[in-house]
Design a protein around this motif. Structure first.
Motif, mmCIF file in Angstrom:
data_model
loop_
_atom_site.group_PDB
_atom_site.id
_atom_site.type_symbol
_atom_site.label_atom_id
_atom_site.label_comp_id
_atom_site.label_asym_id
_atom_site.label_seq_id
_atom_site.Cartn_x
_atom_site.Cartn_y
_atom_site.Cartn_z
ATOM 1 N N GLU A 78 1.418 -71.645 -11.971
ATOM 2 C CA GLU A 78 2.574 -70.935 -12.513
ATOM 3 C C GLU A 78 3.243 -71.704 -13.657
ATOM 4 O OE1 GLU A 78 5.881 -68.611 -10.191
ATOM 5 O OE2 GLU A 78 6.413 -70.749 -10.234
ATOM 6 N N SER A 79 3.489 -73.005 -13.423
ATOM 7 C CA SER A 79 4.212 -73.819 -14.406
ATOM 8 C C SER A 79 3.674 -75.239 -14.394
ATOM 9 C CB SER A 79 5.713 -73.866 -14.081
ATOM 10 O OG SER A 79 6.279 -72.590 -14.029
ATOM 11 N N ILE A 80 3.708 -75.869 -15.553
ATOM 12 C CA ILE A 80 3.415 -77.296 -15.640
ATOM 13 C C ILE A 80 4.487 -77.964 -16.482
ATOM 14 C CG2 ILE A 80 0.918 -77.017 -15.370
ATOM 15 C CD1 ILE A 80 0.615 -77.456 -18.366
ATOM 16 N N ALA A 103 6.781 -65.521 -25.318
ATOM 17 C CA ALA A 103 6.011 -65.018 -24.182
ATOM 18 C C ALA A 103 4.614 -64.569 -24.584
ATOM 19 C CB ALA A 103 6.763 -63.880 -23.508
ATOM 20 N N GLU A 104 4.469 -64.001 -25.759
ATOM 21 C CA GLU A 104 3.154 -63.539 -26.212
ATOM 22 C C GLU A 104 2.188 -64.703 -26.354
ATOM 23 O OE1 GLU A 104 3.403 -61.206 -29.723
ATOM 24 O OE2 GLU A 104 4.556 -59.590 -28.788
ATOM 25 N N ASP A 105 2.654 -65.814 -26.936
ATOM 26 C CA ASP A 105 1.793 -66.987 -27.084
ATOM 27 C C ASP A 105 1.462 -67.607 -25.727
ATOM 28 O OD1 ASP A 105 1.467 -66.861 -29.793
ATOM 29 O OD2 ASP A 105 3.060 -68.288 -30.273
ATOM 30 N N ARG A 106 2.427 -67.621 -24.832
ATOM 31 C CA ARG A 106 2.150 -68.182 -23.510
ATOM 32 C C ARG A 106 1.107 -67.347 -22.774
ATOM 33 N NH1 ARG A 106 7.728 -68.834 -23.634
ATOM 34 N NH2 ARG A 106 8.144 -67.217 -22.063
ATOM 35 N N ASP A 111 -2.587 -68.626 -21.056
ATOM 36 C CA ASP A 111 -3.055 -67.771 -19.954
ATOM 37 C C ASP A 111 -1.930 -67.451 -18.972
ATOM 38 O OD1 ASP A 111 -5.114 -66.245 -18.856
ATOM 39 O OD2 ASP A 111 -5.715 -67.820 -17.462
ATOM 40 N N GLY A 112 -0.713 -67.302 -19.513
ATOM 41 C CA GLY A 112 0.431 -66.935 -18.697
ATOM 42 C C GLY A 112 1.135 -68.096 -18.026
ATOM 43 N N ILE A 113 0.616 -69.298 -18.156
ATOM 44 C CA ILE A 113 1.252 -70.474 -17.556
ATOM 45 C C ILE A 113 2.527 -70.817 -18.331
ATOM 46 C CG2 ILE A 113 1.000 -72.960 -17.125
ATOM 47 C CD1 ILE A 113 -2.016 -72.440 -16.792
#
Length: 351
Positions: A78-80, A103-106, A111-113
Motif C-alpha cells: 500500500e505505502s512505502i 495520483a495519475e503518476d502514482r 502501480d498505485g503504491i
C-alpha cells in the motif's frame, strides 16, 4: 539518460565472474502469511534497486518502476517510506519524489503504491568513512549544507519526516562528539518544521536517550528505526514519549538478536497497545522465517543453502508473522500485527 536507468552501468563493468546468486524468480514470493495491506515504514529503494541490478547482470527490470511492478504485483503493498541518508550526493530523490506527486503518476509509475520519503544525515556519514549505501566522507563545514539539502526536501509534498539520523557507536566511523552535534542540529531543524523523527541508534542508549529528552517535546512523533538495543532503553523511551514507536525489521527473526523480541513481549505484557512499526530496511534484513515458506525447487532450481540477495517491501508479512509468534497470544495474529502497525504508521507519519 534517466538516473534510474543508469544504476546498472556499474554492475556491467564488474566483469562476468560466475555468480552463486539464486535466480531472480526467487524474489517473487510465495503466498504471504497475511494479505493485510503492507506499509513499509523504512526502505532504501534506490539502494535496493541498485543491489538488484548488481546481483543480476541480465536483470529483467530496467527501472525502479519495472522492479516494483514485477516484484510487488498482487502483494498489496500500500505505502512505502523511502529513506534518503545519501541525498546530499545523490539527487535521485527528487526524481522519485516528483514522480509521485499526482495520483495519475502514482498509478502509472508506482502501480498505485503511495510513495513517501524522509531525509536526513545518517550518523556515519559525517565526517569519516561511510557504509556502502551512504555518501562519501563529509567535512565538518559541510554539515550546514547537508541540513540545507534536507530543509529543501522537507517542503516537498511527498516528504513525511526527517530521518534517519542519530548515533551509531557500533561502527564508530565518525567521532562521537561530531555525531552528537549533528544529531542535535538535525533534531532542532525537524522540530522547528514539525516533522516526525526517524531515529537511528545503535549501542548509544544513554546518549540517544539524553539527547532526545533534552531536545524533543514529549508529544512529538518518533520512529526508533530497526531497534536492536536493550529492552530497558526501549522501555525508557516508550514511557517518556507517548507518540514514540519501535521499528521492527527482519532482524527480529535472527538467532543473534534476542533484544527486539523481548521488547515485543514487554509491550504485550504491560499494555494493550503494540507500539511498533513494521519496516524492511531493504535491501538488508531478509526475514529468516521467509525461507521455510519457499518451495524446495523453483523452475528446476534448488535454493539449497544459498540466501536471497536482497530484501524488499513484500517481505513485511513474514516480519509480522514472527512478531505474532513472539507475542504468543491467540489474539495476536499476523493480520492483527500488520493492521496495528499500519494504524501506527498513520499516527506517526500521517500517511
Amino acid at each position: 539518460m534517466s538516473l534510474t536507468r543508469a544504476f546498472h552501468a556499474s554492475a556491467r563493468a564488474m566483469g562476468k565472474k560466475k555468480s552463486n546468486t539464486p535466480s531472480e524468480n526467487w524474489l517473487l514470493l510465495p503466498t504471504p502469511p497475511s494479505t493485510t495491506p503492507i506499509v513499509d515504514t523504512h526502505t532504501h529503494l534506490a539502494s535496493t534497486f541498485e543491489s538488484y541490478r548488481q546481483r543480476y547482470k541480465q536483470a529483467k527490470h530496467e527501472t525502479v518502476f519495472d522492479f516494483l511492478r514485477g516484484f510487488y504485483a498482487g502483494r498489496n503493498v500500500e505505502s512505502i517510506i523511502d529513506v534518503w541518508c545519501e541525498a546530499p550526493v545523490r539527487k535521485l530523490w527528487r526524481e522519485f519524489a516528483d514522480s509521485a506527486i499526482n495520483a495519475e503518476d502514482r498509478k502509472s509509475k508506482w502501480d498505485g503504491i503511495e510513495y513517501w520519503f524522509v531525509m536526513a544525515t545518517k550518523p556515519n556519514t559525517t565526517p569519516m568513512k561511510s557504509k556502502p549505501r551512504c555518501p562519501p566522507p563529509f567535512l565538518l563545514n559541510q554539515h550546514a549544507l547537508i541540513s540545507l539539502h534536507s530543509i529543501e526536501a522537507m517542503s516537498h509534498s511527498r516528504c513525511v519526516g526527517w530521518g534517519e539520523m542519530g548515533l551509531d557507536y557500533h561502527y564508530d566511523l565518525s567521532p562521537r562528539d561530531v555525531q552528537r552535534s549533528v544529531f542535535r542540529r538535525q533534531l532542532k531543524h525537524a522540530i522547528r518544521l514539525g516533522k516526525p523523527l526517524t531515529i537511528h541508534t545503535r549501542e548509544a542508549d544513554d546518549d540517544t536517550e539524553a539527547i532526545l529528552k533534552e531536545e524533543v517535546p514529549k508529544d512529538h512523533p518518533i520512529h526508533i528505526h530497526c531497534f536492536t538495543d536493550s529492552p530497558g532503553f526501549a522501555s525508557n523511551l516508550l514511557a517518556h514519549f507517548p507518540n514514540l514507536y519501535i521499528g521492527i525489521t527482519g532482524v527480529i527473526t535472527y538467532a543473534s538478536n534476542l533484544s527486539t523480541s523481548q521488547v515485543v513481549q514487554n509491550l504485550i505484557s504491560s499494555s494493550s497497545q503494540l507500539r511498533i512499526l513494521l519496516e524492511t530496511d531493504a535491501p538488508y534484513m531478509i526475514p529468516a522465517n521467509l525461507y521455510s515458506s519457499l518451495p524446495s525447487t523453483l523452475d528446476g532450481e534448488s535454493l539449497k543453502s544459498r540466501k536471497l540477495p536482497i530484501c524488499h517491501s513484500a517481505m513485511i508479512p513474514w516480519v509480522a508473522e514472527f512478531v505474532a509468534n513472539v507475542a504468543n497470544q491467540e489474539e495476536w495474529t499476523a493480520e492483527r500485527v500488520m493492521t496495528t502497525a499500519r494504524e501506527n504508521a498513520k499516527r506517526v507519519y500521517r500517511i
